[in-house]
Design a protein around this motif. Structure first.
Motif, PDB file in Angstrom:
ATOM      1  N   ASN A  17      38.463  24.322  78.985  1.00 12.99           N
ATOM      2  CA  ASN A  17      39.048  23.049  79.449  1.00 12.99           C
ATOM      3  C   ASN A  17      39.175  22.043  78.310  1.00 12.99           C
ATOM      4  OD1 ASN A  17      39.157  24.000  82.083  1.00 12.99           O
ATOM      5  ND2 ASN A  17      37.202  23.085  82.659  1.00 12.99           N
ATOM      6  N   GLU A  18      38.165  22.016  77.442  1.00 10.89           N
ATOM      7  CA  GLU A  18      38.205  21.076  76.314  1.00 10.89           C
ATOM      8  C   GLU A  18      39.292  21.481  75.313  1.00 10.89           C
ATOM      9  OE1 GLU A  18      36.422  18.265  76.248  1.00 10.89           O
ATOM     10  OE2 GLU A  18      35.154  18.722  77.972  1.00 10.89           O
ATOM     11  N   PHE A  19      39.430  22.774  75.074  1.00 10.31           N
ATOM     12  CA  PHE A  19      40.519  23.228  74.194  1.00 10.31           C
ATOM     13  C   PHE A  19      41.877  22.946  74.835  1.00 10.31           C
ATOM     14  CE2 PHE A  19      37.478  26.275  71.972  1.00 10.31           C
ATOM     15  CZ  PHE A  19      37.565  25.639  70.742  1.00 10.31           C
ATOM     16  N   GLU A  50      38.917  14.896  69.006  1.00  9.27           N
ATOM     17  CA  GLU A  50      37.671  14.672  69.756  1.00  9.27           C
ATOM     18  C   GLU A  50      37.456  15.770  70.793  1.00  9.27           C
ATOM     19  OE1 GLU A  50      36.661  10.919  71.449  1.00  9.27           O
ATOM     20  OE2 GLU A  50      37.338   9.801  69.703  1.00  9.27           O
ATOM     21  N   GLU A  51      38.535  16.188  71.445  1.00 10.50           N
ATOM     22  CA  GLU A  51      38.418  17.249  72.457  1.00 10.50           C
ATOM     23  C   GLU A  51      37.980  18.563  71.807  1.00 10.50           C
ATOM     24  OE1 GLU A  51      38.224  16.314  75.299  1.00 10.50           O
ATOM     25  OE2 GLU A  51      39.386  14.470  75.329  1.00 10.50           O
ATOM     26  N   ARG A  52      38.550  18.828  70.646  1.00  7.87           N
ATOM     27  CA  ARG A  52      38.132  20.039  69.925  1.00  7.87           C
ATOM     28  C   ARG A  52      36.643  19.960  69.588  1.00  7.87           C
ATOM     29  NH1 ARG A  52      37.070  22.145  65.036  1.00  7.87           N
ATOM     30  NH2 ARG A  52      37.857  24.244  64.620  1.00  7.87           N
ATOM     31  N   ASP A  53      36.199  18.783  69.173  1.00  6.14           N
ATOM     32  CA  ASP A  53      34.775  18.591  68.881  1.00  6.14           C
ATOM     33  C   ASP A  53      33.919  18.860  70.112  1.00  6.14           C
ATOM     34  OD1 ASP A  53      34.815  17.993  66.219  1.00  6.14           O
ATOM     35  OD2 ASP A  53      34.749  15.818  66.470  1.00  6.14           O
ATOM     36  N   HIS A  54      34.374  18.374  71.267  1.00  2.00           N
ATOM     37  CA  HIS A  54      33.598  18.605  72.490  1.00  2.00           C
ATOM     38  C   HIS A  54      33.435  20.116  72.727  1.00  2.00           C
ATOM     39  CE1 HIS A  54      35.128  14.469  74.125  1.00  2.00           C
ATOM     40  NE2 HIS A  54      34.235  14.344  73.169  1.00  2.00           N
ATOM     41  N   ALA A  55      34.524  20.841  72.568  1.00  2.34           N
ATOM     42  CA  ALA A  55      34.466  22.294  72.753  1.00  2.34           C
ATOM     43  C   ALA A  55      33.456  22.909  71.780  1.00  2.34           C
ATOM     44  CB  ALA A  55      35.854  22.915  72.544  1.00  2.34           C
ATOM     45  N   GLU A 127      30.043   9.941  77.423  1.00  7.10           N
ATOM     46  CA  GLU A 127      31.338  10.040  76.734  1.00  7.10           C
ATOM     47  C   GLU A 127      32.498   9.920  77.728  1.00  7.10           C
ATOM     48  OE1 GLU A 127      32.066  10.128  73.627  1.00  7.10           O
ATOM     49  OE2 GLU A 127      34.037  11.069  73.435  1.00  7.10           O
ATOM     50  N   GLN A 128      32.354  10.541  78.892  1.00 11.36           N
ATOM     51  CA  GLN A 128      33.441  10.492  79.888  1.00 11.36           C
ATOM     52  C   GLN A 128      33.632   9.087  80.451  1.00 11.36           C
ATOM     53  OE1 GLN A 128      35.021  13.523  78.901  1.00 11.36           O
ATOM     54  NE2 GLN A 128      35.979  12.673  80.718  1.00 11.36           N
ATOM     55  N   ILE A 129      32.551   8.335  80.608  1.00  9.94           N
ATOM     56  CA  ILE A 129      32.692   6.958  81.089  1.00  9.94           C
ATOM     57  C   ILE A 129      33.604   6.202  80.120  1.00  9.94           C
ATOM     58  CG2 ILE A 129      31.482   4.757  81.456  1.00  9.94           C
ATOM     59  CD1 ILE A 129      29.047   6.449  82.362  1.00  9.94           C
ATOM     60  N   GLU A 130      33.344   6.405  78.824  1.00 10.51           N
ATOM     61  CA  GLU A 130      34.112   5.737  77.786  1.00 10.51           C
ATOM     62  C   GLU A 130      35.571   6.212  77.772  1.00 10.51           C
ATOM     63  OE1 GLU A 130      31.663   5.601  74.105  1.00 10.51           O
ATOM     64  OE2 GLU A 130      33.606   5.944  73.160  1.00 10.51           O
ATOM     65  N   GLU A 131      35.776   7.527  77.894  1.00  8.42           N
ATOM     66  CA  GLU A 131      37.136   8.051  77.784  1.00  8.42           C
ATOM     67  C   GLU A 131      38.004   7.636  78.967  1.00  8.42           C
ATOM     68  OE1 GLU A 131      37.536  12.051  76.161  1.00  8.42           O
ATOM     69  OE2 GLU A 131      37.063  10.930  74.356  1.00  8.42           O
ATOM     70  N   VAL A 132      37.408   7.633  80.166  1.00  4.69           N
ATOM     71  CA  VAL A 132      38.168   7.186  81.347  1.00  4.69           C
ATOM     72  C   VAL A 132      38.505   5.701  81.204  1.00  4.69           C
ATOM     73  CG1 VAL A 132      38.044   6.774  83.843  1.00  4.69           C
ATOM     74  CG2 VAL A 132      37.291   8.980  82.908  1.00  4.69           C
TER      75      VAL A 132
HETATM   76 FE   LIG Z   1      36.364  16.164  76.217  1.00  4.19          FE
END
Ligand SMILES: [Fe+2]
Ligand SMILES: [Fe+2]
Length: 178
Positions: A17-19, A50-55, A127-132
């Motif tokens: 999902n992150e990728f 950032e998404e790649r980093d999460h993965a 992190e998701q609170i911030e991204e939303v």
């Molecule tokens: Fe993410």
């Protein structure tokens, strides 16, 4: 003790999902570049990384805990957008969906009595609170300046300039980052 098998399976899906989020944000960035909106493009290229980093953080956690890592394929991103607001609306939907996925991961770990994995998910919850919040804020600005794209470019320049992302010392280590 390795993570609970149900958690490991879900986390491997989340890596995909992150990728997928990475690919989607690259597609958004490319769209903005094609529309000659370099600030928005830059914002989404950075989000993609950032998404790649999460993965890769999730990959590293599975490696560290001796769990199996499967690098799954990802669904193709949307590449057709009606206007400059559409990619941001899509991004907000995506971030909200990811928040639910992250919460499900934390809940699964807790149900399994796997407190190490539950603890690992805490950073992602924050992190998701911030991204939303970032995306819903950006969506409001984009809707307001629908007629004047220079306004939203100025907003990105002011609020989200590429200042070399301050390093978060609490962030999990990403695989391959040394
Ligand atoms: Fe993410
Ligand atoms: Fe995200």
């Amino acid at each position: 003790m390795p993570p609970a098998p149900t958690f490991t399976a879900l986390l491997n899906e989340q890596i995909a999902n992150e990728f997928a989020a990475h690919q989607q944000y690259v597609a958004c960035a490319v769209y903005y570049d094609s529309q000659a909106l370099p600030r928005l493009a830059g914002f989404f290229y950075r989000q993609a990384l950032e998404e790649r980093d999460h993965a890769m953080m999730m990959v590293q956690f599975l490696l560290d805990t001796d769990a199996a890592v499967t690098v799954l394929g990802v669904a193709a991103p949307s590449t057709q957008f009606d206007d400059v607001v559409a990619p941001i609306a899509l991004a907000l939907d995506q971030e909200r969906r990811v928040s639910e996925q992250i919460n499900t991961l934390a809940a699964t770990a807790r149900q399994e009595g796997d407190y190490t994995s539950e603890q690992f998910m805490q950073w992602f919850i924050r992190e998701q609170i911030e991204e939303v919040a970032t995306m819903s804020n950006l969506l409001r600005v984009a809707e307001r300046s629908r007629q004047d794209e220079a306004d939203i470019e100025d907003f990105i320049a002011r609020e989200h300039q590429d200042s070399g992302e301050s390093v978060d010392p609490t962030a999990p280590r990403a695989a391959g980052s040394g």
